[in-house]
Scaffold this motif. Structure first.
Motif, PDB file in Angstrom:
ATOM      1  N   UNK A 315       0.828  -1.192   0.000  1.00  0.00           N
ATOM      2  CA  UNK A 315       0.000   0.000   0.000  1.00  0.00           C
ATOM      3  C   UNK A 315       0.867   1.247   0.000  1.00  0.00           C
ATOM      4  N   UNK A 316       2.026   1.173   0.624  1.00  0.00           N
ATOM      5  CA  UNK A 316       2.908   2.340   0.649  1.00  0.00           C
ATOM      6  C   UNK A 316       3.336   2.754  -0.758  1.00  0.00           C
ATOM      7  N   UNK A 317       3.315   1.788  -1.700  1.00  0.00           N
ATOM      8  CA  UNK A 317       3.684   2.126  -3.071  1.00  0.00           C
ATOM      9  C   UNK A 317       2.705   3.148  -3.673  1.00  0.00           C
ATOM     10  N   UNK A 318       1.457   3.082  -3.245  1.00  0.00           N
ATOM     11  CA  UNK A 318       0.472   4.020  -3.762  1.00  0.00           C
ATOM     12  C   UNK A 318       0.777   5.445  -3.314  1.00  0.00           C
ATOM     13  N   UNK A 319       1.487   5.571  -2.204  1.00  0.00           N
ATOM     14  CA  UNK A 319       1.872   6.886  -1.718  1.00  0.00           C
ATOM     15  C   UNK A 319       3.242   7.284  -2.261  1.00  0.00           C
ATOM     16  N   UNK A 320       4.130   6.309  -2.444  1.00  0.00           N
ATOM     17  CA  UNK A 320       5.495   6.613  -2.874  1.00  0.00           C
ATOM     18  C   UNK A 320       5.594   6.840  -4.378  1.00  0.00           C
ATOM     19  N   UNK A 321       4.635   6.314  -5.149  1.00  0.00           N
ATOM     20  CA  UNK A 321       4.684   6.434  -6.607  1.00  0.00           C
ATOM     21  C   UNK A 321       3.377   7.032  -7.119  1.00  0.00           C
ATOM     22  N   UNK A 322       3.467   7.786  -8.173  1.00  0.00           N
ATOM     23  CA  UNK A 322       2.271   8.403  -8.747  1.00  0.00           C
ATOM     24  C   UNK A 322       1.421   7.343  -9.451  1.00  0.00           C
ATOM     25  N   UNK A 323       0.130   7.518  -9.379  1.00  0.00           N
ATOM     26  CA  UNK A 323      -0.816   6.613 -10.039  1.00  0.00           C
ATOM     27  C   UNK A 323      -1.812   7.470 -10.818  1.00  0.00           C
ATOM     28  N   UNK A 324      -1.380   8.109 -11.895  1.00  0.00           N
ATOM     29  CA  UNK A 324      -2.245   9.069 -12.598  1.00  0.00           C
ATOM     30  C   UNK A 324      -3.509   8.456 -13.176  1.00  0.00           C
ATOM     31  N   UNK A 325      -3.423   7.213 -13.675  1.00  0.00           N
ATOM     32  CA  UNK A 325      -4.621   6.581 -14.234  1.00  0.00           C
ATOM     33  C   UNK A 325      -5.634   6.305 -13.129  1.00  0.00           C
ATOM     34  N   UNK A 326      -5.161   5.703 -12.060  1.00  0.00           N
ATOM     35  CA  UNK A 326      -6.020   5.415 -10.909  1.00  0.00           C
ATOM     36  C   UNK A 326      -6.655   6.697 -10.385  1.00  0.00           C
ATOM     37  N   UNK A 327      -5.847   7.746 -10.247  1.00  0.00           N
ATOM     38  CA  UNK A 327      -6.341   9.020  -9.727  1.00  0.00           C
ATOM     39  C   UNK A 327      -7.386   9.626 -10.651  1.00  0.00           C
ATOM     40  N   UNK A 328      -7.193   9.480 -11.968  1.00  0.00           N
ATOM     41  CA  UNK A 328      -8.170   9.997 -12.918  1.00  0.00           C
ATOM     42  C   UNK A 328      -9.489   9.238 -12.808  1.00  0.00           C
ATOM     43  N   UNK A 329      -9.403   7.916 -12.667  1.00  0.00           N
ATOM     44  CA  UNK A 329     -10.614   7.103 -12.499  1.00  0.00           C
ATOM     45  C   UNK A 329     -11.358   7.523 -11.238  1.00  0.00           C
ATOM     46  N   UNK A 330     -10.620   7.746 -10.153  1.00  0.00           N
ATOM     47  CA  UNK A 330     -11.249   8.170  -8.902  1.00  0.00           C
ATOM     48  C   UNK A 330     -11.907   9.544  -9.062  1.00  0.00           C
ATOM     49  N   UNK A 331     -11.201  10.475  -9.694  1.00  0.00           N
ATOM     50  CA  UNK A 331     -11.763  11.817  -9.905  1.00  0.00           C
ATOM     51  C   UNK A 331     -13.021  11.771 -10.767  1.00  0.00           C
ATOM     52  N   UNK A 332     -12.987  10.933 -11.802  1.00  0.00           N
ATOM     53  CA  UNK A 332     -14.148  10.800 -12.678  1.00  0.00           C
ATOM     54  C   UNK A 332     -15.313  10.146 -11.941  1.00  0.00           C
ATOM     55  N   UNK A 333     -15.016   9.168 -11.100  1.00  0.00           N
ATOM     56  CA  UNK A 333     -16.057   8.529 -10.290  1.00  0.00           C
ATOM     57  C   UNK A 333     -16.717   9.538  -9.370  1.00  0.00           C
ATOM     58  N   UNK A 334     -15.905  10.333  -8.691  1.00  0.00           N
ATOM     59  CA  UNK A 334     -16.451  11.328  -7.770  1.00  0.00           C
ATOM     60  C   UNK A 334     -17.226  12.418  -8.521  1.00  0.00           C
ATOM     61  N   UNK A 335     -16.768  12.766  -9.701  1.00  0.00           N
ATOM     62  CA  UNK A 335     -17.493  13.760 -10.501  1.00  0.00           C
ATOM     63  C   UNK A 335     -18.913  13.290 -10.783  1.00  0.00           C
ATOM     64  N   UNK A 336     -19.047  12.006 -11.086  1.00  0.00           N
ATOM     65  CA  UNK A 336     -20.341  11.443 -11.472  1.00  0.00           C
ATOM     66  C   UNK A 336     -21.241  11.098 -10.296  1.00  0.00           C
ATOM     67  N   UNK A 337     -20.666  10.896  -9.107  1.00  0.00           N
ATOM     68  CA  UNK A 337     -21.466  10.317  -8.021  1.00  0.00           C
ATOM     69  C   UNK A 337     -21.380  11.056  -6.687  1.00  0.00           C
ATOM     70  N   UNK A 338     -20.554  12.091  -6.580  1.00  0.00           N
ATOM     71  CA  UNK A 338     -20.527  12.893  -5.350  1.00  0.00           C
ATOM     72  C   UNK A 338     -21.503  14.049  -5.523  1.00  0.00           C
ATOM     73  N   UNK A 339     -22.505  14.130  -4.653  1.00  0.00           N
ATOM     74  CA  UNK A 339     -23.594  15.086  -4.872  1.00  0.00           C
ATOM     75  C   UNK A 339     -23.928  15.859  -3.602  1.00  0.00           C
ATOM     76  N   UNK A 340     -22.916  16.492  -3.039  1.00  0.00           N
ATOM     77  CA  UNK A 340     -23.123  17.288  -1.833  1.00  0.00           C
ATOM     78  C   UNK A 340     -23.875  18.568  -2.177  1.00  0.00           C
TER      79      UNK A 340
END
Length: 490
Positions: A315-340
């Motif tokens: 899990x520390x690898x996720x902090x020590x190394x960039x994960x741009x694809x993963x981060x983009x997927x997460x951002x896109x997920x939140x864009x579509x489903x976070x509705x505060x």
């Protein structure tokens, strides 16, 4: 006596007629009262806020006032003007709205707790060394739960479950063990929490039927009991998060009964969003094979750096190394489903100046609502084809983060707002992001996970959840999973 009652009713009727006869004054936003006296648009707003506000936006533009259950709510949908509301704590106040919701949903009153003190306490636990400890503890619990889920199963035996149920259950239990540190009642707490959470939006809107009210009261009281200091103290360390929270409330002058009720508030605020967010992220990956392959390819690149067994997690690898694809997927997920929804009460008359230079007069006693889900997140002028999941929407061609978005030729400060903004933005953002990453990383590296029906579509959202953080599905996606035979199969 009858004459007195008649006069009172007559006076009340006159007041209602006066209140309902409100008209738009000079320089005020467009006014849409609806056809129902007092209620106005309350039913449509509560049923599907996104659909209703989208219709109002098409009719009136980026700012308008609607009548909702006796309140006049000015809805602002211009993200370039949000800061003019968020940064003004003199004319716009959240404390009264928050007090009402706490009382209505959690039967909770915290009159002496200052927002600045509470925020300071939260920051102490979700930043720096405390954040690292929480993340490590969360990872350990997730691993243990993942393994315990497969006890008694053969090495190649498949298990079947709803994806939402799987994600919510694992992340809730891991989060509960991390913060409350009580192991022997985890299953019961989760069961009662789901009952309570299913009724929470109706509690907030005072729209429960009699049997639903009984169920909500029963679950709430049971959760107060399960989360009480007496029940939890046996498994908690002196310096645990839970013990620290009770000490904070004591120092703020909160009595024992309200401390017990406040524990449910903290349980809900810390555990209500991670499970749904993970469900949507994995659901989008499972229904978009090209996105799944892009994420797995990125994770394979990380995994090649070190052993990825559950005994030696990376899990520390996720902090020590960039994960741009993963981060983009997460951002896109939140864009579509976070509705505060960000709500403020207008505590004194205000001339609100928008980014385009237009000025509108807002009346004292009204409310202001920002709904970032509709704009900027689902605005076609900002995000092309906003209804469609695009895993690389937040990636530039050179694989760097794309964080610049524009509307009407002007760069936006907020391209998305899943965590809120300003003084009330989510303090636990880093912990939430780390938790979701850990969970998805573990599932994709240690499980064979697939849809039971390869042609299945991701379920639609439950429209009653708009305004309450992460959206939840109106149904589930059936999946099957098993432990991988080796960690090189991904």
């Amino acid at each position: 006596m009858l004459w007195t009652i008649f006069l009172l009713l007559k006076g009340l009727l006159i007041l209602i007629l006066i209140y309902c006869s409100r008209t738009r004054q000079k320089n005020e936003p467009p006014l849409d009262k609806g056809f129902l006296p007092w209620l106005g648009h309350a039913l449509e707003f509560g049923k599907d806020a996104a659909k209703f506000l989208g219709r109002m936006k098409e009719k009136h533009g980026d700012i308008f006032t609607v009548r909702v259950a006796g309140h006049y709510v000015t809805v602002l949908l211009d993200p370039n003007s949000f800061d003019n509301v968020l940064n003004d704590t003199v004319c716009f106040d959240f404390s009264h709205i928050k007090t009402q919701l706490l009382k209505r949903i959690f039967r909770l009153q915290l009159p002496n707790v200052k927002p600045t003190s509470e925020r300071k306490w939260i920051k102490k636990h979700f930043q720096g060394l405390s954040l690292f400890k929480f993340s490590s503890c969360m990872n350990t619990h997730l691993q243990n739960l993942l393994l315990s889920n497969h006890k008694g199963c053969g090495p190649s035996e498949w298990r079947q479950d709803g994806l939402f149920s799987l994600c919510y259950s694992l992340l809730f239990r891991a989060g509960y063990l991390t913060l409350f540190e009580r192991r022997d009642n985890t299953a019961e707490v989760y069961k009662e929490f789901r009952k309570f959470d299913d009724l929470l939006t109706k509690l907030a809107r005072c729209s429960l039927k009699r049997e639903e009210m009984k169920a909500a009261n029963s679950s709430r009281e049971r959760l107060w009991e399960l989360l009480s200091p007496g029940c939890l103290s046996g498994g908690s360390q002196e310096n645990s998060w839970q013990q620290s929270y009770h000490r904070f409330l004591q120092e703020e002058g909160i009595d024992a009964e309200m401390q017990k009720r406040a524990a449910l508030l903290q349980l809900w605020t810390t555990q209500c969003n991670a499970g749904p967010a993970a469900f949507w992220l994995l659901g989008f990956l499972l229904t978009h094979p090209e996105a799944m392959e892009a994420v797995k390819s990125e994770i394979r690149g990380l995994s090649a750096l070190q052993d990825t067994s559950l005994q030696h997690p990376l899990i520390s690898l996720l902090e020590a190394h960039s994960t741009p694809v993963f981060d983009s997927v997460l951002s896109e997920t939140l864009r579509l489903t976070a509705a505060v929804m960000i709500n403020r009460e207008v505590v004194q008359d205000k001339i609100l100046r928008l980014a385009n230079g237009q000025e509108y007069h807002l009346r004292r006693g009204d409310r202001v609502c920002l709904f970032p889900f509709l704009s900027p997140q689902m605005d076609p002028q900002i995000h092309q084809e906003p209804q469609i999941f695009k895993y690389d929407r937040f990636l530039n061609e050179d694989m760097t983060v794309k964080d610049k978005f524009y509307k009407d030729g002007k760069m936006l400060k907020y391209g998305t707002m899943p965590w809120g903004a300003g003084r009330n933005s989510c303090v636990g953002k880093e912990f939430a992001v780390t938790t979701i990453k850990q969970f998805v990383f573990l599932l994709l590296t240690h499980l064979d996970l697939e849809m039971c029906n390869p042609e299945a579509k991701l379920t639609s959202v439950n429209p009653s959840r708009y305004g309450f953080g992460m959206l939840q599905p109106d149904g589930d996606l059936q999946v099957r999973y098993r432990l991988k035979r080796t960690q090189h199969e991904m």
